[in-house]
Design a protein around this motif. Sequence first.
Motif, PDB file in Angstrom:
ATOM      1  N   SER A 271       0.758  -1.265   0.043  1.00  0.00           N
ATOM      2  CA  SER A 271      -0.026   0.114  -0.169  1.00  0.00           C
ATOM      3  C   SER A 271       0.876   1.402  -0.036  1.00  0.00           C
ATOM      4  O   SER A 271       0.626   2.355  -0.291  1.00  0.00           O
ATOM      5  CB  SER A 271      -0.979   0.014   1.242  1.00  0.00           C
ATOM      6  N   MET A 272       1.958   1.174   0.374  1.00  0.00           N
ATOM      7  CA  MET A 272       2.915   2.382   0.406  1.00  0.00           C
ATOM      8  C   MET A 272       3.704   2.740  -0.912  1.00  0.00           C
ATOM      9  O   MET A 272       3.720   2.013  -2.015  1.00  0.00           O
ATOM     10  CB  MET A 272       4.046   2.047   1.343  1.00  0.00           C
ATOM     11  N   THR A 273       3.895   3.842  -1.096  1.00  0.00           N
ATOM     12  CA  THR A 273       4.616   4.351  -2.422  1.00  0.00           C
ATOM     13  C   THR A 273       5.974   5.250  -1.720  1.00  0.00           C
ATOM     14  O   THR A 273       5.459   6.011  -1.032  1.00  0.00           O
ATOM     15  CB  THR A 273       3.730   5.154  -3.363  1.00  0.00           C
ATOM     16  N   SER A 274       7.274   4.848  -2.302  1.00  0.00           N
ATOM     17  CA  SER A 274       8.216   5.410  -1.684  1.00  0.00           C
ATOM     18  C   SER A 274       8.736   6.695  -2.755  1.00  0.00           C
ATOM     19  O   SER A 274       8.560   6.556  -3.905  1.00  0.00           O
ATOM     20  CB  SER A 274       9.513   4.642  -1.861  1.00  0.00           C
ATOM     21  N   LEU A 275       8.878   7.780  -2.196  1.00  0.00           N
ATOM     22  CA  LEU A 275       9.338   9.027  -2.848  1.00  0.00           C
ATOM     23  C   LEU A 275      10.472   8.664  -3.659  1.00  0.00           C
ATOM     24  O   LEU A 275      10.793   9.121  -4.965  1.00  0.00           O
ATOM     25  CB  LEU A 275       9.352  10.201  -2.250  1.00  0.00           C
ATOM     26  N   VAL A 276      11.622   8.065  -2.925  1.00  0.00           N
ATOM     27  CA  VAL A 276      12.537   7.851  -3.637  1.00  0.00           C
ATOM     28  C   VAL A 276      12.602   6.967  -5.071  1.00  0.00           C
ATOM     29  O   VAL A 276      13.269   7.197  -6.088  1.00  0.00           O
ATOM     30  CB  VAL A 276      13.700   7.206  -2.645  1.00  0.00           C
ATOM     31  N   VAL A 277      11.705   5.997  -4.854  1.00  0.00           N
ATOM     32  CA  VAL A 277      11.623   5.061  -5.830  1.00  0.00           C
ATOM     33  C   VAL A 277      10.839   5.929  -7.265  1.00  0.00           C
ATOM     34  O   VAL A 277      11.067   5.684  -8.226  1.00  0.00           O
ATOM     35  CB  VAL A 277      10.772   3.892  -5.625  1.00  0.00           C
ATOM     36  N   VAL A 278       9.843   6.611  -6.702  1.00  0.00           N
ATOM     37  CA  VAL A 278       9.191   7.123  -7.889  1.00  0.00           C
ATOM     38  C   VAL A 278      10.028   8.249  -8.660  1.00  0.00           C
ATOM     39  O   VAL A 278       9.935   8.332  -9.683  1.00  0.00           O
ATOM     40  CB  VAL A 278       7.860   8.019  -7.092  1.00  0.00           C
ATOM     41  N   THR A 279      10.784   9.035  -7.788  1.00  0.00           N
ATOM     42  CA  THR A 279      11.586   9.869  -8.604  1.00  0.00           C
ATOM     43  C   THR A 279      12.660   9.162  -9.203  1.00  0.00           C
ATOM     44  O   THR A 279      13.113   9.654 -10.408  1.00  0.00           O
ATOM     45  CB  THR A 279      12.313  10.997  -7.503  1.00  0.00           C
TER      46      THR A 279
ATOM     47  N   CYS B 230       2.571   2.351  -8.359  1.00  0.00           N
ATOM     48  CA  CYS B 230       3.009   0.977  -7.978  1.00  0.00           C
ATOM     49  C   CYS B 230       4.267   0.111  -8.063  1.00  0.00           C
ATOM     50  O   CYS B 230       4.511  -0.941  -7.672  1.00  0.00           O
ATOM     51  CB  CYS B 230       1.841   0.135  -8.796  1.00  0.00           C
ATOM     52  N   CYS B 231       5.229   1.194  -8.578  1.00  0.00           N
ATOM     53  CA  CYS B 231       6.366   0.817  -8.761  1.00  0.00           C
ATOM     54  C   CYS B 231       7.117   0.468  -7.426  1.00  0.00           C
ATOM     55  O   CYS B 231       6.905   1.128  -6.656  1.00  0.00           O
ATOM     56  CB  CYS B 231       7.376   1.737  -9.713  1.00  0.00           C
ATOM     57  N   ARG B 232       8.299  -0.274  -7.540  1.00  0.00           N
ATOM     58  CA  ARG B 232       8.989  -0.763  -6.267  1.00  0.00           C
ATOM     59  C   ARG B 232      10.481  -0.489  -6.698  1.00  0.00           C
ATOM     60  O   ARG B 232      10.818  -0.440  -7.845  1.00  0.00           O
ATOM     61  CB  ARG B 232       8.688  -2.106  -5.761  1.00  0.00           C
ATOM     62  N   GLY B 233      11.339  -0.345  -5.717  1.00  0.00           N
ATOM     63  CA  GLY B 233      12.732  -0.353  -5.791  1.00  0.00           C
ATOM     64  C   GLY B 233      13.594  -0.655  -4.471  1.00  0.00           C
ATOM     65  O   GLY B 233      13.235  -1.397  -3.774  1.00  0.00           O
ATOM     66  N   ILE B 234      14.802   0.168  -4.563  1.00  0.00           N
ATOM     67  CA  ILE B 234      15.652  -0.172  -3.384  1.00  0.00           C
ATOM     68  C   ILE B 234      15.140  -0.389  -1.997  1.00  0.00           C
ATOM     69  O   ILE B 234      15.490  -1.039  -1.259  1.00  0.00           O
ATOM     70  CB  ILE B 234      16.965   0.612  -3.744  1.00  0.00           C
TER      71      ILE B 234
END
Length: 787
Positions: free
Chosen positions: A179-187, A392-396
Amino acid sequence: MSNSQELNRTDNNYISNNLVTCQYFNVIHSYGIWHHNPLQGTTPVLLLQMVVIFLSTRAIYFLLRPFHQTTVMAQILGGAIIGPSILGDDTSTLFPMRSRHILRTFAEFGMILHIFVLGVQIDLGLIKHIRRRAVAIGFFGCLIPLIFGMSSFHLIQQQKSRFDVESATGIAASVAANSMTSLVVVTSVLKELNMLNSELGRLASSAAMVSDILSWITCMILNGVSDAYNSNPMKPLYMFPSLFGFYCTMFFLLRPLTIWIVRKTAEGESMKQSHFISIICIVLGVGFVGTCFGQGSFLGCFVFGLCLPDGPPLGTQLVNKLDFFTSGFLIPVFCAMSGIRWEMYLLKESSTRKMELIMVMSYIGKFTGVILSSSFFGISFIKASCLAFIMCCRGIPEIAMYCMWKDKKTITSQIFALLIANMVIVTSIASAVVGYLYDPSRRYKLDVRRAISKTRQNNLRILVCINKEENMNPIISLLEASNPTRNFPITAFVLQLIELKGSVTAFLKPYHQHTQSVVASSTHLINSFAQLERSYHGNIVVQHFTTIAPYASMHDDVCTLALDKRAVIIIVPFHKQWGVNCLVESSELPIRALNGNILDKAPCSVGVLVQRGKIKSIRPTFDFQLSYHIVMLFVGGADDREALAYSRLMVEHPNISLTVVWFVSSDPDTSSGIETTDDRDLDNHAFDEFKDSVVTKKITLRVEIVKDGIGTTRVIQTLTENFDLFIVGKNHDPCSKVTLGLSEWIEYPELGIIGDTLVNSSEEFSVLVVQQQPQEIRHKRKAFTKS
């Protein structure tokens, strides 16, 4: 030694369900293949592992890049390919269990520094500029997937084939994570897609920041409740005060100390090694204390980074010193290690389908929350769908969280494998779909563009771009040469171009919204243009803007501002600077790429200003007792007609003399190609209008009959010593006899054939290359007309 034992857990560095064999402690180096197998030493194995990881991840990225895939996804897939999930037991030689812990420790050290730098790059001051729609999208994009996922989980738990306690805890944590979205991943995703400073990119970044804040608050509350429920109900009573004291020490003691260390470095100089090491020691100390308080080294370092100011000087210095070592060297190892730990065979278990159903419902909730809240604010369905994909994207950060949960046994190996699989699939699809559906330039990439020759406004609206102070005086001279008067004033929109460094968020702001660091770097620029306004008593009105963005997508801000301000021409500086005796002083390839994007996508005419030689050759302010000589070279076509229209504005200036040279082929009947009879009629009509509208004796009209490009070059060479500024159109008929043979030696295509010939001259003068419309669009329109 052959003694072995299976460890379920050791200390906090978690080795789970792996067979660890005792090794000789002194087998670190290798004495060569003549003595024993080099792979029995830890150092040779570590070196070979990093080489294999780097090569495999870069190869995967090279293959997936045409499909708009991110670097992180390529690194995970690269790790999975060289891991046991694909190669099976064949990887035990290269990745033996004894060496994986060394490699993970090495990678996690880099992750600590990377997370700290990411925290430094986030500007918390942007929170007060977040609009209502971003708050709504971030809130409902976090709440609704949590409701959908937990509801699905609750329904499945009501059935007979419910999950066991261990799996249930992991699934609940996974739903919260989804349910979370990370600012770092989005940018990061937006930057790789060159959409960071687009309209969609700014909205997604703001919504992600809201989601990040909600996520951290929720996690802190849930962690306290979980500890009270599972261990000691009194634990939160002393845990929260301890954490509060830890973060207060971080903010009120370590933050001022770090800023004081940074301020000891003079502006424009590189940070001393002793100062840099001092900051790194503080970061590592914060990570250690954070681990002691149960927050983990990653979270403590990230929060410490958030406490520090973003951008220059601290953010820029840290990025310059650490980015290559962490992002380019250690983070690929960290991501690849998660791919190596990805046990794909666990996805075959029967309970995976029910787990995946819950994950899918969570993603459906994410789409529902984002699209419904976006539609409420009038955002189109396509744009809202792209926004939902990005959210919906995920990252580090998610990889670090999943690995930490797996090590702490919060989630099982099966759930870890499912989370990594979902992350790879969803992020890969999202980045590909967004890259295909959303084109930021669609808003301003028009078939018919504003131009000086077509404007009916009673003033001239110019957007000028400045990326360094050396561009300022030539542009001021050009504005003055444009002859601002009370009857025909000039509105100049001055856009300062600053490359995004030390921050994850791009912005385009007017001067009154600038941060303190930007104001400091713009003081000379602001004062110079303020003096220009005062000198012309309101005939020139200047508005200041600043864009901080990656050069790869900075053209979006330039074109958007030109469209919003209804500019008829954009003036950009050439990427090369010439000094005394026409020697090249500097050359910036990113500026060249930026100029190319502006020329291709601008909603109006574009002028590329080339300053050769001393800046004093063009006076910053015109002395009305000194004549300034301009020559306009006319070959024919829409761009030359636009250049002629701009010259017509200048010739009314009392201190300017203008010479117009029209090149005509000695054999016009054989000039075939793109130029049509309509073009020649328009050229003749433009010249007739020019002669009728100009009422001054300071203009000279010349017609030069030439046989080919060599003849044109000879005429130009006779002019270079007598004029201060050359004005020429960019695009010409490539089959024209006037330019025949010149295109084979062109060095700067962005200047056109004539502009390139002028720039390669040995004389000192300035060149303004004008483009009314990209050549390919003009050709398409003519082809359509003929059909």
